[in-house]
Design a protein around this motif. Structure first.
Motif, PDB file in Angstrom:
ATOM      1  N   ALA A   1       0.840  -1.199   0.000  1.00  0.00           N
ATOM      2  CA  ALA A   1       0.000   0.000   0.000  1.00  0.00           C
ATOM      3  C   ALA A   1       0.875   1.248   0.000  1.00  0.00           C
ATOM      4  O   ALA A   1       1.909   1.309   0.666  1.00  0.00           O
TER       5      ALA A   1
ATOM      6  N   TYR B   1      -3.986   2.488   4.015  1.00  0.00           N
ATOM      7  CA  TYR B   1      -5.093   1.603   3.659  1.00  0.00           C
ATOM      8  C   TYR B   1      -4.567   0.180   3.509  1.00  0.00           C
ATOM      9  O   TYR B   1      -3.347  -0.047   3.462  1.00  0.00           O
TER      10      TYR B   1
ATOM     11  N   HIS C   1      -4.954  -3.816   1.498  1.00  0.00           N
ATOM     12  CA  HIS C   1      -5.292  -4.363   0.186  1.00  0.00           C
ATOM     13  C   HIS C   1      -6.794  -4.591   0.054  1.00  0.00           C
ATOM     14  O   HIS C   1      -7.380  -4.370  -1.008  1.00  0.00           O
TER      15      HIS C   1
ATOM     16  N   THR D   1     -12.116  -4.529  -2.066  1.00  0.00           N
ATOM     17  CA  THR D   1     -10.700  -4.278  -2.313  1.00  0.00           C
ATOM     18  C   THR D   1     -10.438  -2.791  -2.494  1.00  0.00           C
ATOM     19  O   THR D   1     -11.308  -2.032  -2.919  1.00  0.00           O
ATOM     20  N   SER D   2      -9.229  -2.386  -2.160  1.00  0.00           N
ATOM     21  CA  SER D   2      -8.768  -1.068  -2.555  1.00  0.00           C
ATOM     22  C   SER D   2      -8.467  -1.102  -4.052  1.00  0.00           C
ATOM     23  O   SER D   2      -8.264  -2.177  -4.629  1.00  0.00           O
TER      24      SER D   2
ATOM     25  N   GLU E   1     -11.031  -1.464  -8.886  1.00  0.00           N
ATOM     26  CA  GLU E   1     -11.383  -1.990  -7.570  1.00  0.00           C
ATOM     27  C   GLU E   1     -12.569  -2.930  -7.740  1.00  0.00           C
ATOM     28  O   GLU E   1     -13.263  -2.879  -8.766  1.00  0.00           O
TER      29      GLU E   1
END
Length: 407
Positions: free
Chosen positions: A297, A301, A303, A313-314, A402
């Motif tokens: 990251a 934040y 994953h 998910t990010s 995402e």
């Protein structure tokens, strides 16, 4: 037809269902072989490893994608007649084996507590080292279905824990190396039948400790005792072995007193006394997901977050995990984004089949067609999707994706 041709052909004729189909099934189910892998098939001289070598040879001829194999054998201190039999069988079955020597048998000969464990650890270390010297990224071992279920019971009865022999593992001491077990679904009785059908004779084990046990049956090791126990239980229920195997694929954490994951220890009491929230809903478990094979990251934040059975998910951009560099061009970036997302899904024990919604961010909608083609090849179940053009993305990325997934 010579013996080698007969032995290999019997894998896809007489033994297609019990051996070949299960061999292929294990590779696919557990994603054991990938394009451009270079795999060291480790040969002890016994029936299991020789069968594995023949299966890998045949698969390499007809695989949908390229991979290469080397055949590697370690002489840990075999008696001359055992070493000769190993070499004879490899010559007979046209297996171009690399044999190297160690002194492991002498080292563990006086070990009283766990000689088999020590021997296995030392052998694996030598195999990894020599496989790396052959530029391999994986070693393949000949453990089969029966080894797996015996290990489950041995851990339960003698180790006071519930664990199994995994179909694949990352090496802890040799970065970039993996161990795979392609015979994971193949039953030992079928391997024995294949051996007899082709009139083959292999090393039984060649371990000096095992030889002592054969001369003194009363000293049989734990694995032999567990094997006998399973054989006895199957007299009443022929599904015993399959049930043991399935049990580790269907673990119900809600009925376990305690469990651990890495260094984290958990107890059923952790959530036992949590009350319903003020709105009358039940508490939802929330877990942070970290993927080892996705880029780290670049902000505060994670994953992904697993909330109950839903994964959020990010956004992933085209950063290459190993270097942290940005892939060049829209095609390379899109491929990297999709690989990064698959790594996050895998860390959450999910696949692209579990994805229900994606959001694609592009700095230029002219790139939509390129992204769309690559995207469609990965998300074959066609989850819901939004696509948005944005002014800019972090680190100058051209695309970010995402997703939401659910089981």
């Amino acid at each position: 037809m010579d013996l080698n041709a007969k032995a290999e052909r019997s894998l896809i004729t007489t033994y297609r269902k019990p051996i070949w189909n299960r061999f292929i099934g294990g590779i696919k189910d557990y994603q054991l072989i990938e394009p451009n892998d270079r795999i060291a098939v480790c040969i002890s001289g016994g029936k299991d490893s020789i069968l594995l070598a023949k299966c890998m040879q045949h698969l390499q001829k007809y695989s949908d994608f390229p991979f290469s194999v080397e055949f590697l054998s370690m002489d840990p201190g075999y008696r001359p007649e055992n070493r000769a039999l190993l070499q004879k069988n490899c010559d007979l079955l046209q297996i171009p084996v690399h044999i190297f020597e160690t002194d492991i048998f002498n080292i563990v000969a006086d070990e009283k507590q766990s000689p088999c464990y020590l021997c296995a650890r030392m052998r694996r270390g030598y195999l990894y080292k020599n496989a790396q010297a052959l530029h391999c990224n994986k070693i393949a071992l000949g453990h089969h279905f029966d080894d797996v279920i015996e290990t489950i019971l041995m851990s339960l009865l003698y180790g006071a824990e519930m664990r199994t022999m995994m179909p694949k593992l990352h090496s802890q001491n040799f970065p970039g190396m993996e161990l795979i077990r392609p015979l994971y679904l193949v039953h030992e009785e079928d391997i024995i039948r294949w051996k007899h059908y082709n009139g083959l004779e292999f090393l039984q084990c060649a371990c000096r400790l095992t030889e002592r046990e054969h001369m003194n049956p009363g000293s049989a090791g734990k694995r032999a005792k567990v094997k006998a126990l399973i054989r006895e239980l199957k007299k009443d229920n022929q599904q015993i072995d399959k049930n043991i195997f399935r049990s580790v694929h269907q673990v119900n954490l809600e009925t376990l007193i305690g469990w651990r994951c890495g260094d984290d220890q958990h107890s059923f009491l952790d959530n036992y006394n949590r009350k319903e929230n003020n709105e009358g809903g039940s508490h939802m478990s929330i877990k942070t997901i970290k993927a080892d094979h996705a880029p780290g990251a670049v902000g505060p934040y994670s994953h992904a977050v697993l909330a109950g059975n839903t994964l959020y998910t990010s956004g992933q951009i085209g950063l290459i995990p190993e270097s942290g560099a940005m892939a060049e061009g829209i095609t390379a970036q899109t491929k990297q984004v999709l690989q990064n997302l698959q790594a996050v899904l895998k860390a959450a024990d999910m696949t692209t089949d579990d994805v229900v919604k994606t959001t694609v961010f592009l700095t230029d909608l002219k790139n939509f067609e390129t992204v769309n083609q690559l995207y469609g090849a990965v998300f074959t179940k066609k989850p819901a999707r939004s696509c948005v053009e944005v002014a800019a993305l972090p680190k100058g990325a051209l695309v970010e994706i995402e997703l939401i997934a659910a089981k």
